[in-house]
Every structure is written in C-alpha cells, then in structure tokens.
Design an enzyme around this catalytic site. Structure first.
Site, PDB file in Angstrom:
ATOM      1  N   ASP A   1      -5.229  10.500   9.640  1.00  0.00           N
ATOM      2  CA  ASP A   1      -3.911  10.017  10.051  1.00  0.00           C
ATOM      3  C   ASP A   1      -3.401  10.701  11.301  1.00  0.00           C
ATOM      4  O   ASP A   1      -3.688  11.870  11.553  1.00  0.00           O
ATOM      5  CB  ASP A   1      -2.905  10.245   8.916  1.00  0.00           C
ATOM      6  CG  ASP A   1      -3.132   9.276   7.769  1.00  0.00           C
ATOM      7  OD1 ASP A   1      -2.997   8.062   8.014  1.00  0.00           O
ATOM      8  OD2 ASP A   1      -3.459   9.715   6.661  1.00  0.00           O
TER       9      ASP A   1
ATOM     10  N   GLU B   1       0.862  -1.187   0.000  1.00  0.00           N
ATOM     11  CA  GLU B   1       0.000   0.000   0.000  1.00  0.00           C
ATOM     12  C   GLU B   1       0.893   1.229   0.000  1.00  0.00           C
ATOM     13  O   GLU B   1       1.731   1.416   0.888  1.00  0.00           O
ATOM     14  CB  GLU B   1      -0.920   0.006   1.233  1.00  0.00           C
ATOM     15  CG  GLU B   1      -2.063  -0.991   1.108  1.00  0.00           C
ATOM     16  CD  GLU B   1      -3.123  -0.886   2.205  1.00  0.00           C
ATOM     17  OE1 GLU B   1      -4.099  -1.646   2.139  1.00  0.00           O
ATOM     18  OE2 GLU B   1      -2.966  -0.057   3.127  1.00  0.00           O
TER      19      GLU B   1
END
Lengths: 406, 270
Positions: free
Chosen positions: B60, B49
């Site tokens: 995040d 990924e």
C-alpha cells in the site's frame, strides 16, 4: 531434541517452493511473483555455471580481500580462562563487514539478468554501504532505503553511501527502522519491478533470497572449516554469531550443519532484557508468522500486528529472522540465545581493549555470549566467534553513551 | 451460489458493472465503520471490500498506510473487524463483504478459527495480498467448506500460465491490479488495462474487477467499459482522512464521490 542432519537432507532444502520445514516460502503480492520465479530459475542455473562461480570467487579474493583470517585471540582466551577463543575476521573485508560477500554475488546476478537499477534496505548501514560499493564498481544506479531513526544513529554510513553515489531514502513510516526500510524497498520494487534488482541484505525475504544469500555467505563457514583444520588441527567445538536477519550466522553455520560435534549459537539482541519486551529476539521470545515474504519467527502482538523492537544495534533491530534459522531452532540443531544492550557494550569495550579489535555493536553481541560460553568450557576446546563487522560506524553511539560529543 | 456470484450475475444480466469501494476498517474509528458501509450501499455500491489494518502494509501507498495506523491506534483487531461485518450483516443481507488485507493477522488468529468466525459473521470473500495461490493450500479447503470466496490478484506481470492457475484457485471474482505499484499511485494506463483484461477474459470465465488508480467517474467508466467491476480505494480513504471528526460531512463527501461513479458506470449499460 536434535536431529542428525545429512548432506541429503540439506540439499533437499529449501524445497521447490522455498520452504525450510514449516518456514520460508514466497508470501508476496502477485506483481512480484514472476520476477521471483525468474530470479530463482536463473540463480539455480548460474549456481552450476563455472564462469559465474569463477567470477564470484575472483571478486571475493581480489576485491573483498578473502580469505579473511581466522585469528587466535590469545589474550582474550587468557582473560576468559576457558576454551580457546578464535575470531573469524569478517571485519577485515572491504567495507568492513560480511555484507559485501552477498552484495558481490547479487550484483553479479543482477548483471547476468541485465538489470541496471539496484535497490536495497539497510539497518546499520553496512549492507547499504556494501551495496553502494558494488554499484559504484559496476556503474549501477543505487537506491538505499533506511529508517529515519537509523539515518540519525548511523550518519557516518549514510555519508559513505552518498559518497559512493547512492541515493539514500530516509523512511519515516512506522517505527522508522529496518523493517520499515524493508517495507519501502518492497514498495519501490513493486513499482519498478521490470528494471529493478532488489539486493536483500539478509537471509530473509521471499524465496529464493534466503537460499542465495546463504550460498553467497557460506564462504565464511567454508573458510573457517579449512582454517580451523589447518591451524588447530580439528573442527571447532562451538561457533558463535550474532543474529538479526541472520546472514553472517547462517554463512558461518551452514558448512558445519552435518558436523554433529560442532555446537552452534546464534545470539539475538536482548535489548533492555527479554522480560521487558524491549528487545529484538524473535527466536528467543517470538512465534511463527508471515512478514516480508516468508514465514518465520516474528515479534508480534496477539492480533498479528508486528511489534516494535529495541536494540542498541541498528543492524539487529528487526522483528523477524531468516527462515532457515527458524527451522534450525525447531529441529534443535542450533541454539538461540540473547544478550542485552549493556552486555554487548561491555563486550565492545573488552574486545577493543584486550585485542585491539573494535567490533560492530551487532558483533559485540556474539562476543559477549562467546566469552560467557568459553568460560564454561575446557581449555583444550575451541570457540570461533564470527566478527561480522568492525565498530567504526558505532563510535558516535558509544561516545554519546559516555556523554562525549565528537 | 455465493452472495458475490449472485450479485455479479445479476449485474451481468442487466448489462451493468459492479462498483466496489474499499475502506480500511476502523478508520477513522471502529465505531463509525458499519455506518460508513451503509452509507456506501445507499450511494449505490455493489460489493464492499473492507481493509483489515496491518502494521506493515507493504503493498500500500501512504494513504492506506496512514489509514492502517489510525485504525490500529483505536485497537482495530481482525476479531473486531469481523464483529463489524456481523453488525453490518444484521441489517444488510444483500451486499457482499470481502476482507482485504495481509496474511499475518489471519495466521495469528488461526486459519480455522478465522474461517469459522468469518462464516459466522456473514463474510463473503477473503483477499490476502501477500498470499499467492501457491501458499494457499492450508486455507483453501477451510474457506471452501464455509462458502467463503478466495479472491486472488492478477498483475500486469502475471504470465498466462499463472493467470490460469490463479483463476483455478479463485471464486467470486479475480482482482486485476491495473499497474505495477502500490495503492493510490497515479499510474493507470487505460489502454493497457483494456488489453490485459480482455486477455484475462479469454483465459477465465470468472468476473474481473479492476483496482488501483481509479479516482473518479471518468476513470471508473473507462475501466468499467472493459471489466466487470471497478474497485475504488485510496480516493475514499483519503476522503476519510480529511474528515475524521465530522462524520456527517464525511458521509456526504463519500456519497458525492460514489454517486457520479455509479452514474458513469450505469451509463455504459445503455
């Protein structure tokens, strides 16, 4: 090209997925989806609940001090030499800005949903103060996220929030302003989603926020409409409001959208000038994109990275705008213009000196444009400026520009 | 069959679990990313990924936020990331690559332009954190026509009804976010993850990868026991942050992190 809006068209928007034409929607990470679906369902139910609405109206009257006056600015009108200038005095609300209309409504929603922990983002600190205020009143835990740069330039409001019992989290990531505060608020929300209600301060964010914030702020336009008919015997010819996220503007505009004769002007922060790139005017100089849960006009670079913004006013210093404004721009119903830092400062001083009303620097953008506009109009015409907030919080900023240390 | 499906099916046949690392493209520098990808393949990973840096990574934590800032400082655009995938693909035709990021860079490039460029680069899947299936009507047919697997998230808060809908819109695998929170937080509860992943398996035949909070061989094995793969991100990105100048040392440290995870996952097979 302007479209004639009807009541039927308006009630159909936003659609079931929260879209205003090509804008709006619900672009968030999966963790938040269930919470938003629940919020939407509960809000649509409570919107029709007489008890909820009665409580909201009572709080607006007895706690906020509504209705706020519609005031004829006679001396400003004379000095300008054009259309009559009227001021919708949201600065006279409890806590000094329109923001409290929305925080009262959302805190009420939070109570109905049984959430005891409140978070909010803030730029100028007005929304943070308005949130901390309702949390103090209802005994709710309150966390306010604020860009570190804004913590500096709005220290008075930071202290007010602390006195009100809120925890203020200074956000040091990114550009350290409103957009980064919103990022961190969303990070907190995703972490404590089960117990937390996020009181978003403007008509942006994922559906249903643009809808419910607009509904709560529409009291501004509904009152203005009634007061204009009472005091002037007619509807205004033009409404002018500043636009950061756009909650005071949509609150003023919404009840007039089907009145074709009423021109709508949203004033964005032109910063150092649109041509310099140092501004916060996505509707004037941006393009559609996706940020903070909705599709709307944004300031971004060619690669889709969000651009840093500049405005003398922390409350307008944001790269996006509410999706309903993007729609109103595209269908041509509202006009979006910009005013520079310098013009806003000049208007701040003028309104203070001529009317004894000190506007917030955000609001001063609307004043600056409205005065220019009124000068081009006939004397029997009527312009209403939404005086969205008072300027006490900005005295340090203005003094600093004058080289004065307070 | 897509490259992702092929790899996951082979692993399943062997009774093995997928090890899926996440790094941010362009971190510490765009010139290094492709060789870091090869390093990770050599350390035994199955699918990569690759994070597309974004200025406002709302889902995040600080570790990946800072990685985005480093990558953007060196001008890592989505086009450049696709060029990295193409370069990687020139010498590795087997390892699937999934782009993970936020919608706006894709929207700015244009959905069709992106889909064409992604297919041309040899990309396999796209995971857009802030694009739920409800908003994916425009991109879904473009991805499907080019054999790109759309990968969506499932969270602890996702209802059964949504799990089914998400699975209907997904191919390749679904990504289960192990806890409510941002990447890099230490909130994983393996028992709860096991319960939820078992339940997801009852609702869909798609493989389930689990990410968020997997930091070492122990958590990888614990999660691998109940899932089809584990996704490891922040601990790798943190390693990159600590070794920005000495790339050889960085590669050794990444290998030293991934090798025990690979062994721990493979020990589950026996």
């Amino acid at each position: 090209m302007s479209v004639k809006l009807t009541e039927e068209m308006l009630t159909a928007l936003p659609d079931a997925r929260g879209h205003f034409g090509a804008f709006g929607g619900r672009f968030v990470s999966e963790t938040l989806m269930d919470s938003l679906v629940t919020l939407e369902r509960e809000y649509l139910r409570l919107k029709k609940d007489p008890e909820f609405q009665a409580t909201f109206d009572k709080d607006l009257a007895d706690y906020v001090g509504r209705p706020s006056p519609l005031y004829f600015a006679e001396r400003l009108t004379r000095e300008t030499g054009g259309a009559q200038i009227w001021l919708k005095r949201e600065d006279l609300n409890h806590t000094g800005a329109h923001k409290i209309n929305n925080t009262i409504g959302q805190a009420l929603l939070a109570s109905f949903l049984g959430k005891k922990r409140i978070i909010a983002e803030t730029g100028a600190g007005q929304h943070g103060v308005a949130t901390a205020t309702v949390c103090a009143r209802l005994g709710l835990e309150c966390h306010v996220f604020m860009g570190a740069e804004d913590v500096q330039r709005q220290s008075l409001n930071v202290y007010r929030m602390k006195l009100l019992g809120a925890q203020v989290h200074a956000v040091t990531s990114g550009s350290r302003t409103l957009k980064d505060a919103m990022n961190d608020a969303m990070r907190d929300w995703v972490t404590y989603v089960d117990e937390t209600f996020y009181i978003i301060g403007t008509v942006a964010g994922p559906h249903p926020y643009p809808l419910l914030v607009r509904d709560f702020q529409s009291v501004i336009g509904r009152e203005t409409r009634r007061q204009a008919l009472e005091k002037a015997g007619k509807l205004p010819d033009a409404l002018v409001a500043c636009v950061g996220g756009g909650s005071n503007a949509i609150g003023m505009f919404y009840p007039f959208l089907t009145d074709e004769s009423v021109q709508l002007y949203g004033v964005e922060a032109g910063g150092l000038g649109i041509e310099t790139g140092q501004h916060a005017a996505p509707l004037c100089a941006g393009r559609p994109g996706v940020l903070h849960g909705n599709r709307t006009y944004l300031m971004e670079d060619d690669n889709g990275q969000i651009a840093s913004t500049h405005s003398i006013s922390a409350g307008l210093d944001y790269p996006g705008v509410g999706p309903e404004h993007s729609w109103l721009k595209d269908i041509g119903r509202a006009n979006y213009v910009s005013v520079t830092d310098d013009e806003a400062l000049e208007a701040f001083r003028m309104l203070t000196l001529v009317e004894g009303i000190m506007p917030a620097l955000e609001t001063a953008h609307a004043v600056a444009y409205a005065v220019k506009l009124a000068a081009t109009m006939e004397k029997d015409q009527m312009v209403v400026i939404n005086i969205s907030g008072r300027g006490d919080k900005d005295i340090h900023t203005v003094a600093q520009l004058d080289g004065i240390e307070l | 069959m897509s490259r992702i499906e092929g790899v996951l099916q082979t692993l399943k046949g062997q009774g093995r679990k997928a090890l899926i690392p996440f790094i941010t493209a362009g971190d510490p520098h765009p010139d290094v990313t492709v060789s870091l990808m090869h390093t990770m393949v050599n350390a035994g990973v199955d699918i990569i990924e690759l994070g597309v840096p974004f200025s406002d990574p709302m889902a995040d934590g600080p570790v990946i936020q800072l990685a985005c800032e480093r990558a953007l400082k060196h001008g890592t655009s989505l086009r450049r990331v696709l060029a990295m995938v193409k370069e990687f693909r020139a010498t590795d035709n087997a390892t699937p690559v999934v782009l993970m990021g936020y919608l706006n860079p894709i929207e700015a490039m244009g959905y069709e332009v992106f889909a064409d460029a992604a297919a041309d680069a040899g990309l396999d899947g796209v995971l857009t954190v802030d694009l739920p299936p409800e908003e994916a009507d425009d991109v879904a047919p473009l991805f499907a026509a080019r054999g790109l697997d759309p990968i969506f998230l499932i969270a602890p808060t996702t209802t059964d009804e949504r799990i089914r809908a998400i699975a209907d819109h997904s191919s390749g695998y679904v990504y289960y976010v192990s806890f409510n929170g941002v990447t890099g937080a230490a909130r994983i509860n393996v028992e709860e993850v096991a319960k939820k992943v078992t339940h997801i398996h009852e609702l869909t035949a798609l493989p389930v990868g689990v990410g968020f909070g997997i930091r070492d061989a122990e958590t990888a094995a614990a999660v691998g026991r109940v899932s089809d793969g584990v996704i490891v991100g922040s601990v790798l990105v943190d390693t990159i942050a600590r070794n920005q100048t000495d790339i050889e040392k960085l590669k050794r440290e990444l290998t030293d992190l991934l090798n025990p995870m690979r062994e721990a996952l493979d020990s589950l097979a026996s």
